[in-house]
Design a protein around this motif. Sequence first.
Motif, PDB file in Angstrom:
ATOM      1  N   HIS A 185       3.097   6.753  -3.602  1.00 21.36           N
ATOM      2  CA  HIS A 185       2.268   7.014  -4.784  1.00 21.36           C
ATOM      3  C   HIS A 185       1.697   5.727  -5.391  1.00 21.36           C
ATOM      4  CE1 HIS A 185       0.751   8.880  -8.379  1.00 21.36           C
ATOM      5  NE2 HIS A 185       1.539   8.142  -9.133  1.00 21.36           N
ATOM      6  N   VAL A 186       2.512   4.692  -5.459  1.00 19.58           N
ATOM      7  CA  VAL A 186       2.061   3.425  -6.038  1.00 19.58           C
ATOM      8  C   VAL A 186       0.950   2.812  -5.183  1.00 19.58           C
ATOM      9  CG1 VAL A 186       2.779   1.079  -6.649  1.00 19.58           C
ATOM     10  CG2 VAL A 186       4.286   3.015  -7.148  1.00 19.58           C
ATOM     11  N   GLU A 187       1.133   2.831  -3.864  1.00 17.27           N
ATOM     12  CA  GLU A 187       0.129   2.276  -2.958  1.00 17.27           C
ATOM     13  C   GLU A 187      -1.162   3.101  -2.984  1.00 17.27           C
ATOM     14  OE1 GLU A 187       3.278   0.413   0.275  1.00 17.27           O
ATOM     15  OE2 GLU A 187       2.614   2.506   0.443  1.00 17.27           O
ATOM     16  N   GLU A 188      -1.034   4.415  -3.112  1.00 17.03           N
ATOM     17  CA  GLU A 188      -2.216   5.275  -3.198  1.00 17.03           C
ATOM     18  C   GLU A 188      -3.009   5.023  -4.475  1.00 17.03           C
ATOM     19  OE1 GLU A 188      -1.064   9.350  -2.924  1.00 17.03           O
ATOM     20  OE2 GLU A 188      -0.922   9.306  -0.748  1.00 17.03           O
ATOM     21  N   SER A 189      -2.312   4.805  -5.580  1.00 23.84           N
ATOM     22  CA  SER A 189      -2.987   4.653  -6.867  1.00 23.84           C
ATOM     23  C   SER A 189      -3.477   3.234  -7.128  1.00 23.84           C
ATOM     24  CB  SER A 189      -2.069   5.112  -8.000  1.00 23.84           C
ATOM     25  OG  SER A 189      -0.876   4.373  -7.990  1.00 23.84           O
TER      26      SER A 189
END
Length: 178
Positions: A108-112
């Motif tokens: 999620h962090v890498e996607e956002s």
Amino acid sequence: MNMLHDRAIINVEFNMAPFSTAERKKRRSLELSSSIKQTFEPVIKTTLYPRSQIDIYLQILQHDGGDLQACINAATLALIDAGLPMIDYVCACTAGSIDKEPIVDLNHVEESSDSPELTVAILPKTGKVNLLQMESRLHVDNFESVANLASEGCENIYQILDQVIRDRTKGLLKQMKQ
């Protein structure tokens, strides 16, 4: 209701639980449902079930990233477990690029973090690409390495899914013999 007389209709419903993420924005559930439907329509042998409907319900309980590929892989397992004939597994994986370095299975962090993201779904036996979806811009110089990494991830997922199916089948056979 759209009824097809020569094959089954595939219906996909995607829902994200309100408690699954801290974000309160509306997710693009219709877009994901459509992508998943288009991914499975050529794979499921719908002509064996004329005038029928195949429903695929997907519910995200914890949004940690990778919604689309997780749903595709889960739907593949569910359809096989339900005994629906398919021409091949559908295996999906996401890859991206952070500081021009290709990475696989973004969280999620890498996607956002506005990093480029490419989701690939393949049919492992033939190597055909069944879905290719980009979430943001990816420089053409990095595309090949990211796409290859995602395809390798799909191959790894295929090995895992196939082993799970084989173990489940062996377990069912043992239960039937008892």
